[in-house]
Write a protein that holds these residues in place. Structure first.
Motif, mmCIF file in Angstrom:
data_model
loop_
_atom_site.group_PDB
_atom_site.id
_atom_site.type_symbol
_atom_site.label_atom_id
_atom_site.label_comp_id
_atom_site.label_asym_id
_atom_site.label_seq_id
_atom_site.Cartn_x
_atom_site.Cartn_y
_atom_site.Cartn_z
ATOM 1 N N ARG A 194 0.724 -1.289 0.007
ATOM 2 C CA ARG A 194 -0.091 0.066 0.026
ATOM 3 C C ARG A 194 0.985 1.261 0.067
ATOM 4 O O ARG A 194 0.087 2.304 0.105
ATOM 5 C CB ARG A 194 -0.937 0.140 1.114
ATOM 6 C CG ARG A 194 -2.127 -1.059 1.160
ATOM 7 C CD ARG A 194 -3.371 -0.545 1.973
ATOM 8 N NE ARG A 194 -2.737 -0.912 3.448
ATOM 9 C CZ ARG A 194 -3.011 -1.840 4.384
ATOM 10 N NH1 ARG A 194 -3.488 -3.099 3.480
ATOM 11 N NH2 ARG A 194 -2.780 -2.128 5.370
ATOM 12 N N VAL A 195 2.154 1.142 -0.023
ATOM 13 C CA VAL A 195 3.158 2.273 -0.183
ATOM 14 C C VAL A 195 2.640 2.897 -1.495
ATOM 15 O O VAL A 195 2.455 2.493 -2.393
ATOM 16 C CB VAL A 195 4.441 1.910 -0.277
ATOM 17 C CG1 VAL A 195 5.416 3.019 -0.661
ATOM 18 C CG2 VAL A 195 4.747 1.427 1.216
ATOM 19 N N LYS A 196 2.635 4.359 -1.451
ATOM 20 C CA LYS A 196 2.355 5.297 -2.583
ATOM 21 C C LYS A 196 2.895 4.990 -3.764
ATOM 22 O O LYS A 196 4.381 4.405 -3.775
ATOM 23 C CB LYS A 196 2.851 6.762 -2.274
ATOM 24 C CG LYS A 196 1.760 7.213 -1.201
ATOM 25 C CD LYS A 196 1.969 8.576 -0.858
ATOM 26 C CE LYS A 196 3.243 8.416 0.089
ATOM 27 N NZ LYS A 196 3.572 9.833 0.939
ATOM 28 N N TYR A 197 2.114 4.544 -5.044
ATOM 29 C CA TYR A 197 2.569 4.127 -6.183
ATOM 30 C C TYR A 197 3.738 4.788 -6.957
ATOM 31 O O TYR A 197 4.442 4.000 -7.437
ATOM 32 C CB TYR A 197 1.717 3.957 -7.177
ATOM 33 C CG TYR A 197 1.085 5.115 -7.710
ATOM 34 C CD1 TYR A 197 1.640 5.788 -8.697
ATOM 35 C CD2 TYR A 197 -0.256 5.737 -7.088
ATOM 36 C CE1 TYR A 197 1.159 7.004 -9.128
ATOM 37 C CE2 TYR A 197 -0.784 6.762 -7.431
ATOM 38 C CZ TYR A 197 0.134 7.305 -8.739
ATOM 39 O OH TYR A 197 -0.604 8.629 -9.141
ATOM 40 N N TRP A 198 4.042 5.925 -6.716
ATOM 41 C CA TRP A 198 5.051 6.694 -7.199
ATOM 42 C C TRP A 198 6.282 6.865 -5.998
ATOM 43 O O TRP A 198 7.556 7.125 -6.732
ATOM 44 C CB TRP A 198 4.703 8.177 -7.600
ATOM 45 C CG TRP A 198 4.498 8.904 -6.562
ATOM 46 C CD1 TRP A 198 5.242 9.828 -5.609
ATOM 47 C CD2 TRP A 198 3.281 9.226 -5.803
ATOM 48 N NE1 TRP A 198 4.644 10.360 -4.650
ATOM 49 C CE2 TRP A 198 3.563 10.000 -4.688
ATOM 50 C CE3 TRP A 198 1.755 8.515 -5.857
ATOM 51 C CZ2 TRP A 198 2.160 10.657 -3.940
ATOM 52 C CZ3 TRP A 198 0.784 8.999 -4.911
ATOM 53 C CH2 TRP A 198 0.910 9.779 -4.025
#
Length: 321
Positions: A194-198
């Motif tokens: 769930r870490v930010k995709y960018w």
């Protein structure tokens, strides 16, 4: 004793949204916040960027204009503060609610400064105040923190970052780029999904190139003034260490909910009981709003999908007035 129709506990974005809705409907209300306006957001890292775009953080259809599509902490603070001040919301800051008791058809809300009587209560307290502890020797040392603010402090220091979520990854990357020697300690086999995709590709690349060290499937065993002991699949490892950021998540104040009388699920999720159509709990005229509704699953509810709670709750209250 101060009498009002509605007490809203928590002055974060969802508590503010509830206040706006109550004001529009002509109810007497008071928002009680133990810290500053949007206290949890205030305590976020200085450079934190939201996962949500600015329009999804808007409340009451008030436009949120940011420099980038996904706003940063300082922009959110400005946005929510201006809503409070421009609408002259009735908010009591730096006042902590100690207990809520039901007295026949009303509630008594006791704080560290005053006492209130009201007919309705909304609990919108979030979850950022109680960190998940490691429960290891040395966790109480001054070098250990469960909150991360600014990477400059850790420049030229040996820093251990515990966790694999957004907060841990942001801290690891920022501190590395300010000159810290960063080691991540992760209980699972990978960086959180769930870490930010960018951001996720960035941290994986830094790990693969060796710029940031990592111990997967590992836990902290002991912390002392100069080292940290890690239990790894290969056995115990001791590394030199100056500071520890234990960013292992946070827990809602379940003790407070239980004291009020809100029923929680019997499993480890501790879901509070409420009507999904009205947000009313097992206690008549007492409502939940925002992330607190998710129990231990603090990722279920956030600003963009719980903004509607304010309208749902106040619509239900107005049917009873």
């Amino acid at each position: 004793m101060i009498k009002t129709d509605l007490i809203i506990i928590g002055g974060g974005p969802i508590g503010i949204a509830c206040g706006l809705e109550a004001q529009k409907k002509g109810l007497n209300y008071i928002i009680i916040e133990k810290g500053t306006i949007t206290n949890s957001l205030y305590n976020y890292p200085l450079n934190m960027q939201f996962f949500s775009s600015s329009e999804k953080l808007e409340i009451d259809q008030i436009p949120f204009i940011s420099k980038e599509a996904k706003p940063k902490r300082n922009e959110a603070l400005e946005y929510y503060r201006r809503i409070v001040t421009s609408n002259d919301l009735n908010i009591q800051l730096f006042e902590k609610v100690n207990i809520v008791t039901k007295n026949h058809d009303s509630f008594i809300v006791t704080t560290d400064k005053s006492e209130y009587s009201c007919t309705y209560v909304i609990v919108a307290t979030g979850f950022y105040d109680l960190p998940n502890t490691l429960n290891v020797q040395g966790e109480e040392l001054p070098k250990v923190s469960h909150y991360y603010k600014d990477p400059h402090f850790y420049a030229k220091q040996k820093l251990a970052v515990i966790g694999a979520s957004n907060s841990a990854v942001d801290a690891a990357l920022e501190c590395y780029r300010k000159g810290a020697e960063v080691t991540m300690i992760i209980r699972g086999p990978e960086i959180g999904q769930r870490v930010k995709y960018w951001v996720r590709p960035d941290i994986i690349n830094r790990i693969e190139e060796g710029s940031i060290k990592v111990y997967y499937n590992s836990t902290v065993k002991k912390i002392d003034s100069n080292t940290i002991s890690i239990e790894t699949p290969e056995g115990e490892s001791n590394i030199d260490n100056d500071y520890v950021l234990a960013l292992t998540g946070y827990t809602p104040n379940f003790t407070f909910l239980k004291q009020i009388g809100i029923e929680l699920s019997n499993d480890h999720k501790l879901y509070p009981q409420y009507n999904q159509d009205t947000m009313e709990t097992n206690i008549k005229n007492l409502y939940l709003a925002g992330v607190i509704c998710g129990g231990m699953d603090t990722h279920i509810w956030f600003i963009e999908n719980s903004r509607v709670h304010a309208t749902m709750i106040l619509n239900d209250i107005m049917k009873k007035v």
